[in-house]
Motif scaffolding. Structure first.
Motif, PDB file in Angstrom:
ATOM      1  N   PHE A   1       0.825  -1.206   0.000  1.00  0.00           N
ATOM      2  CA  PHE A   1       0.000   0.000   0.000  1.00  0.00           C
ATOM      3  C   PHE A   1       0.862   1.261   0.000  1.00  0.00           C
ATOM      4  CE2 PHE A   1      -3.242  -2.523   2.781  1.00  0.00           C
ATOM      5  CZ  PHE A   1      -3.559  -3.309   1.690  1.00  0.00           C
ATOM      6  N   HIS A   2       0.393   2.283  -0.704  1.00  0.00           N
ATOM      7  CA  HIS A   2       1.034   3.596  -0.627  1.00  0.00           C
ATOM      8  C   HIS A   2       0.583   4.268   0.669  1.00  0.00           C
ATOM      9  CE1 HIS A   2       2.713   3.485  -4.639  1.00  0.00           C
ATOM     10  NE2 HIS A   2       1.544   3.099  -5.118  1.00  0.00           N
ATOM     11  N   PRO A   3       1.457   5.046   1.304  1.00  0.00           N
ATOM     12  CA  PRO A   3       1.087   5.666   2.576  1.00  0.00           C
ATOM     13  C   PRO A   3      -0.212   6.469   2.517  1.00  0.00           C
ATOM     14  CG  PRO A   3       3.446   5.880   2.233  1.00  0.00           C
ATOM     15  CD  PRO A   3       2.887   5.299   0.965  1.00  0.00           C
ATOM     16  N   TYR A   4      -0.449   7.173   1.388  1.00  0.00           N
ATOM     17  CA  TYR A   4      -1.639   8.030   1.320  1.00  0.00           C
ATOM     18  C   TYR A   4      -2.940   7.243   1.251  1.00  0.00           C
ATOM     19  CZ  TYR A   4      -1.873   7.138  -3.733  1.00  0.00           C
ATOM     20  OH  TYR A   4      -1.977   6.534  -4.962  1.00  0.00           O
ATOM     21  N   GLU A   5      -2.877   5.971   0.811  1.00  0.00           N
ATOM     22  CA  GLU A   5      -4.089   5.160   0.684  1.00  0.00           C
ATOM     23  C   GLU A   5      -4.213   4.123   1.786  1.00  0.00           C
ATOM     24  OE1 GLU A   5      -3.945   2.733  -2.858  1.00  0.00           O
ATOM     25  OE2 GLU A   5      -2.174   1.650  -2.160  1.00  0.00           O
ATOM     26  N   ALA A   6      -3.157   3.967   2.589  1.00  0.00           N
ATOM     27  CA  ALA A   6      -3.100   2.848   3.538  1.00  0.00           C
ATOM     28  C   ALA A   6      -4.222   2.890   4.568  1.00  0.00           C
ATOM     29  CB  ALA A   6      -1.739   2.832   4.236  1.00  0.00           C
TER      30      ALA A   6
ATOM     31  N   LYS B   1       8.300   7.437   9.836  1.00  0.00           N
ATOM     32  CA  LYS B   1       7.341   8.460  10.236  1.00  0.00           C
ATOM     33  C   LYS B   1       5.932   8.075   9.801  1.00  0.00           C
ATOM     34  CE  LYS B   1       6.209  13.382   9.783  1.00  0.00           C
ATOM     35  NZ  LYS B   1       6.549  14.672   9.141  1.00  0.00           N
ATOM     36  N   GLU B   2       5.801   7.673   8.535  1.00  0.00           N
ATOM     37  CA  GLU B   2       4.491   7.294   8.005  1.00  0.00           C
ATOM     38  C   GLU B   2       3.948   6.043   8.705  1.00  0.00           C
ATOM     39  OE1 GLU B   2       6.647   9.553   4.785  1.00  0.00           O
ATOM     40  OE2 GLU B   2       7.155   8.024   6.275  1.00  0.00           O
ATOM     41  N   MET B   3       4.828   5.078   8.971  1.00  0.00           N
ATOM     42  CA  MET B   3       4.393   3.859   9.657  1.00  0.00           C
ATOM     43  C   MET B   3       3.980   4.161  11.092  1.00  0.00           C
ATOM     44  SD  MET B   3       3.927   0.563   9.090  1.00  0.00           S
ATOM     45  CE  MET B   3       5.113  -0.354   8.086  1.00  0.00           C
ATOM     46  N   SER B   4       4.715   5.050  11.727  1.00  0.00           N
ATOM     47  CA  SER B   4       4.388   5.447  13.104  1.00  0.00           C
ATOM     48  C   SER B   4       3.009   6.096  13.166  1.00  0.00           C
ATOM     49  CB  SER B   4       5.444   6.412  13.640  1.00  0.00           C
ATOM     50  OG  SER B   4       5.068   6.916  14.904  1.00  0.00           O
ATOM     51  N   GLU B   5       2.730   7.007  12.225  1.00  0.00           N
ATOM     52  CA  GLU B   5       1.420   7.671  12.193  1.00  0.00           C
ATOM     53  C   GLU B   5       0.306   6.664  11.941  1.00  0.00           C
ATOM     54  OE1 GLU B   5       0.635  10.842  12.891  1.00  0.00           O
ATOM     55  OE2 GLU B   5       2.745  11.040  13.467  1.00  0.00           O
TER      56      GLU B   5
END
Length: 365
Positions: free
Chosen positions: A205-210, A235-239
């Motif tokens: 998955f892309h971060p924006y669609e995850a 950072k993205e995974m943490s959020e």
């Protein structure tokens, strides 16, 4: 006669052949090269076995000169021990970590297990547990491989018919809507109380669609999702882990992270709900122990997974897993993937893996 014994090593390659086209996020696998490490001494005829099983396009030791490096380690390394004192796993792990580079996690794992096997009498006992001695079973998940909808549906029905109470489905290979329909099919027949469902996105998955996709998947009462987005996006995974409606498990994210402080920093930064441990990819058993200790200190749960090893490596991982208590479903069902696996006492029945003492090991190549 000297009380000091010297363990020396050799290896033999073996081409494992899949009994179907195994679809992964890194392509379709039809065969896989593995290497068996043999540990022995000149003083007795016992042999210890370990398995070196790097994964193409995933292991950090997947490199063109891999076999040359393995050959060098087998030629130069000698493990000496004194018969007058008991050799501990801690000593073996420390020695392997000292003499085998972090660049070769699968080699370190194989040496650890080959020495343990030999020290314990060369009877394939890696750890002295009830799993080995008393056929204490370990609950495992049934793995659904990537493929077209019909292929995946056939696997789902097969696993359900065989009595698995936990199913893990790889997603990201076909249309997301079709994958949701497959999950809906399982849930239409079995509630979350009777069948535990896991999915593995392998970073698809892309971060924006995850988050949107996780919200869709959460409707199917899933246990967890592995690696929803690609690695190295802390950072993205943490959020995502903070707001997810579905527990997240880190898998590939752990590969190549070495040193206590670096591992601690990763877990503190991302704060996943679970981590998944593959000793062949993480640096061996000692490094896996470190990951477990760090995770448990932060109330992060874990489970173990084999990484397409033959029954030799699977046996070592299963026995290592059995040294821990209160286990959830583990990912140890890969022993039936190959047409030319090494025959072993490992048996998978009704969603459990057991070491059957009345069965014997087959001949090594």
């Amino acid at each position: 006669m000297s009380s000091i014994h010297a363990i020396r090593f050799s290896y033999v390659p073996h081409q494992l052949k899949f009994n179907f086209d195994a679809g992964t996020s890194r392509g379709v696998l039809k065969e896989k090269t593995t290497y068996f490490i043999q540990a022995n001494t000149s003083e007795n005829s016992s042999v210890g076995w370990g398995e070196v099983a790097p994964l193409v396009k995933l292991s950090i030791d997947d490199r063109p000169d891999f076999e040359q490096q393995l050959q060098k380690y087998c030629k130069k390394l000698v493990f000496e021990y004194d018969l007058r004192s008991k050799v501990t796993s801690k000593q073996i792990f420390h020695w392997c970590a000292e003499v085998i580079s972090n660049e070769f996690p699968s080699i370190r794992f194989a040496f650890e297990t080959a020495i343990l096997d030999l020290i314990n009498g060369g009877q394939r006992m890696i750890f002295d547990t009830d799993f080995f001695h008393k056929e204490q079973a370990i609950a495992i998940n049934g793995l659904i491989w990537m493929g077209d909808k019909e292929f995946m549906l056939d696997q789902i029905n097969e696993k359900l018919a065989k009595g698995f109470s936990c199913i893990k489905m790889k997603i990201g290979a076909i249309d997301f809507e079709q994958e949701c329909r497959l999950l809906e099919y399982i849930r239409s027949r079995f509630s979350a109380k009777s069948i535990t469902l896991r999915v593995d996105a392998n970073g698809a998955f892309h971060p924006y669609e995850a988050l949107n996709k996780l919200e869709r998947l959460a409707k199917f009462d899933l246990h967890s999702i592995e690696q929803p987005i690609a690695v190295n996006q802390w950072k993205e995974m943490s959020e995502l882990c903070k707001v997810t409606p579905l527990p997240i498990a880190l898998d590939e994210e752990l590969i190549g992270i070495y040193g206590f402080e670096n591992r601690k920093q990763l877990l503190e930064s991302i704060r996943p709900q679970y981590i998944i441990l593959k000793p062949s990819l993480l640096g061996g058993l000692r490094d896996t122990q470190e990951w477990i200790a760090l995770a448990e200190a932060k109330d992060i749960a874990w489970w173990m997974t084999s990484a397409l090893e033959s029954n030799v490596g699977l046996n070592a991982i299963a026995q290592f897993t059995s040294t821990y208590q209160d286990l959830m479903h583990q990912g140890l069902g890969t022993g039936q993937l190959f047409t030319n696996n090494i025959d072993s006492p490992l048996v998978v029945e009704n969603g459990f893996i057991t070491y059957k003492k009345d069965k014997s090991w087959g001949e090594m190549p």
